[in-house]
Design a protein around this motif. Sequence first.
Motif, mmCIF file in Angstrom:
data_model
loop_
_atom_site.group_PDB
_atom_site.id
_atom_site.type_symbol
_atom_site.label_atom_id
_atom_site.label_comp_id
_atom_site.label_asym_id
_atom_site.label_seq_id
_atom_site.Cartn_x
_atom_site.Cartn_y
_atom_site.Cartn_z
ATOM 1 N N ARG A 46 17.803 -32.714 -3.157
ATOM 2 C CA ARG A 46 18.538 -33.456 -2.258
ATOM 3 C C ARG A 46 18.548 -34.353 -1.680
ATOM 4 O O ARG A 46 19.420 -35.009 -0.493
ATOM 5 N N GLU A 47 17.634 -34.208 -1.073
ATOM 6 C CA GLU A 47 16.252 -35.514 0.168
ATOM 7 C C GLU A 47 17.323 -36.955 -0.118
ATOM 8 O O GLU A 47 17.092 -37.628 0.933
ATOM 9 N N GLN A 48 16.298 -37.071 -1.465
ATOM 10 C CA GLN A 48 16.637 -38.866 -2.124
ATOM 11 C C GLN A 48 17.104 -39.268 -2.060
ATOM 12 O O GLN A 48 18.433 -39.492 -2.031
ATOM 13 N N THR A 98 14.264 -44.079 -1.134
ATOM 14 C CA THR A 98 12.645 -42.890 -1.104
ATOM 15 C C THR A 98 12.535 -42.926 -3.101
ATOM 16 O O THR A 98 11.443 -42.997 -2.704
ATOM 17 N N PRO A 115 15.525 -28.227 -2.661
ATOM 18 C CA PRO A 115 15.055 -29.025 -2.130
ATOM 19 C C PRO A 115 14.819 -30.728 -1.306
ATOM 20 O O PRO A 115 15.711 -31.374 -1.222
ATOM 21 N N TRP A 116 14.261 -31.401 -2.192
ATOM 22 C CA TRP A 116 12.961 -32.501 -2.494
ATOM 23 C C TRP A 116 14.744 -33.682 -3.113
ATOM 24 O O TRP A 116 14.147 -33.990 -2.928
#
Length: 273
Positions: A33-35, A39, A30-31
């Motif tokens: 994929r969010e970047q 960021t 999840p982390w």
Amino acid sequence: MPVAFEQKERYRMDDLLAIMAILRGENGCPWDREQDHDTIRKNFLEETYEVLDAIDNRDLDGLKEELGDVLLQVVFHSRMEEEAGNFRFDDVCDGICKKLIHRHPHIFGDVVATDSGQVLRNWDAIKKEEKGQATAADTLYSVPKALPALMRAEKVQGRAAKAGFDYPDLDWAMGDFLSEVDELREAIKEGDKPHQQEELGDLLFSAVNLARFLKLDPEESLAKSCEKFMARFAMTEQLAKEEGKTFADYSIQELNELWAQGKERLAGTPANS
């Protein structure tokens, strides 16, 4: 549920690319994929500085690890653009290979370069042509704004000097530095904050110019001064502790005397050195 991935004794570049694709994939982390580029922008800078620390400390194991962390950042950013359909990691490799071949015509072409000075002159000329830099000012504006300010100032000044815009010698550079000190003093007397900021910037810029004439690295010089200050600060604090006091218990004159004692203890030299 674990993803299908063959674990090995030793991995290669293709494995790193595959791991990043998994981490960014539908069932990935999840982390990760969010970047996006913004960021993790600071991560790239931090990892680069950790490489420099490993080099300075002559830490080969650390260097190997930190270079891997920098490589991860390259792969991470490349993967984002591959997902967007813009370019892939292979395109990054292709680009740098072509650049190296093009900028080394004395190796891959028929240009003659008998020393490193000629190599650098050829490199600069080719770079200007590649980037469409028609004027000397264009070369200055191409210095990245994200560089640390001292490093950026050094590069801007160096490019101006290559264009023939420079002081003739160190004495001129020192004169400019002292002139900027006087101008800062005047701005302080005026109490004008914007003017003070401007003159302080000019003073720092002229200090970088001095470093350039002395053939010293301003970033490295300031870094060493930071280390020296911290060591002396720690020693001064230790001396105060030996007297059962804190800094707040001393006048400024007493602190200066304590500081001089700290310098003497660290360096083994007279306190007024």
